[in-house]
Design a protein around this motif. Sequence first.
Motif, short mmCIF file in Angstrom:
data_model
loop_
_atom_site.label_atom_id
_atom_site.label_comp_id
_atom_site.label_asym_id
_atom_site.label_seq_id
_atom_site.Cartn_x
_atom_site.Cartn_y
_atom_site.Cartn_z
N UNK A 1 -8.89 1.23 5.75
CA UNK A 1 -7.50 1.61 6.08
C UNK A 1 -6.81 2.43 4.73
N UNK A 2 -7.10 1.91 3.84
CA UNK A 2 -6.47 2.91 2.37
C UNK A 2 -7.33 4.02 2.49
N UNK A 3 -8.47 4.12 2.73
CA UNK A 3 -9.29 5.24 2.73
C UNK A 3 -8.61 6.42 3.49
N UNK A 4 -8.44 5.96 4.75
CA UNK A 4 -7.96 6.86 5.94
C UNK A 4 -6.60 7.30 5.30
N UNK B 1 1.00 -1.27 0.04
CA UNK B 1 -0.05 -0.04 0.04
C UNK B 1 0.96 1.27 -0.03
N UNK B 2 2.03 1.18 0.88
CA UNK B 2 2.85 2.42 0.84
C UNK B 2 3.43 2.93 -0.79
N UNK C 1 -7.03 6.80 -3.55
CA UNK C 1 -7.85 7.03 -4.59
C UNK C 1 -8.72 5.74 -4.99
N UNK C 2 -9.76 5.62 -4.62
CA UNK C 2 -10.50 4.26 -4.58
C UNK C 2 -11.59 4.27 -5.56
N UNK C 3 -11.65 3.32 -6.58
CA UNK C 3 -13.07 3.20 -7.10
C UNK C 3 -13.43 1.57 -7.12
#
Length: 372
Positions: free
Chosen positions: A141-144, A106-107, A148-150
């Motif tokens: 956690x990625x949102x926090x 993720x980093x 940028x998510x779809x």
Amino acid sequence: MEENNEIAITIKPTMSCNMRCRHCFNADLRKQRDSLPLSTAVRFLELAADFSRDVKVTLHGGEPSLMGAAYYRELFRNEQRIAAEKGVVFANRFTTNALLLKGELLDVLLANDARLKISFDGPFNDDLREKTEIVKKNISEARVRGAKIIILCTLARNASNHLLELYKWFNEWGLDIKLLPIEPRGFALFNNNLLLQEDEFANALKTAYNYWLHDTKCQISCTTFEDFAMIRSTQQYKPFWFRREIALNPDGHIHPFGRPNDIRYDLGRPEDINSLEDCFQSDVYKNLMNFLKGKRAVYCEACPACGSCNGVCLFMGYMYTDSEALLQRSCRISRKIFDIALESNDIAYNDWLSGKQKSLNPRAIQALLYDR
Ligand SMILES: C[S@@+](CC[C@H](N)C(=O)[O-])C[C@H]1O[C@@H](n2cnc3c(N)ncnc32)[C@H](O)[C@@H]1O
């Protein structure tokens, strides 16, 4: 060489997968052990950068996260070098089931501004997929962390019949979505109860789409509905009927994106060509174009929806099936969607014309007014 505005390429580093989805059209490939050498991926990026200044890269598979953080750190480091050397811009997208979307991976993705396309079906996730709680936690956690998510939300029968509930669920969570109606291919073919029924789906779609058109509390992008709001009877749904969509597969060869044609049409290896134009000028590619042209002659010319569609099937293009029954089904469902969209768009547009803007979803208005 002619300057191309943009090229969208897909890189599939592996076809292996760590999730056993009940509907997967690639499920027969997930035991393949090939993994794409980094040097081949980098050569492909170089060719793309020579071809266009604006390169969209989608990392896909299989499950691309299985390659680990170090693979992508190196890939992105090379992208940055190529971008600086050649004055191009890369935009990355990473399509994943999110099971491994954490820690160093993720980093690396965040540091390189990759857009995350996460396959997740919200309240219906257990119908098709596994380990819903882990995926939800990783998405949160990625949102926090500002990702940028779809969300790529696959519609099996149950979800498609509860489309409005599904839209509301994602709107409440504030996650952008794209809807992918389930296609009767691969494993989905063995699960009849997962396949959506055409009329049920059309009814649920009509309800959800009309709700969305008037949802003044909409806080997400639903690209599928935004696309529907741009449908016109005399104007093609998308300006192209087939884009130059190519993918670098784990076997190190360039193929058109999407089965079954990716198997039939081998466009060469990045190491063996001087330019991506070589792929598009090759006899193999010309054969593919002729094959698709033949399908258009059969399916599009006499179709009443041709003005809106012109072979860019909403549901599943000629690229994604070789079964005539599936193509016919796909055209039938697409025509139903066009009918629903055209009728609903006219009503909503007339509302707008007669000053009822406040009753409409502002995101819908933007799309409804597109090119009027
Ligand atoms: C094949 S997966 C590969 C990338 C990655 N592993 C993932 O899960 O996103 C890409 C997307 O294709 C969708 N998909 C797979 N089989 C499908 C089918 N039969 N009909 C519609 N979509 C399908 C999945 O639900 C997923 O959203």
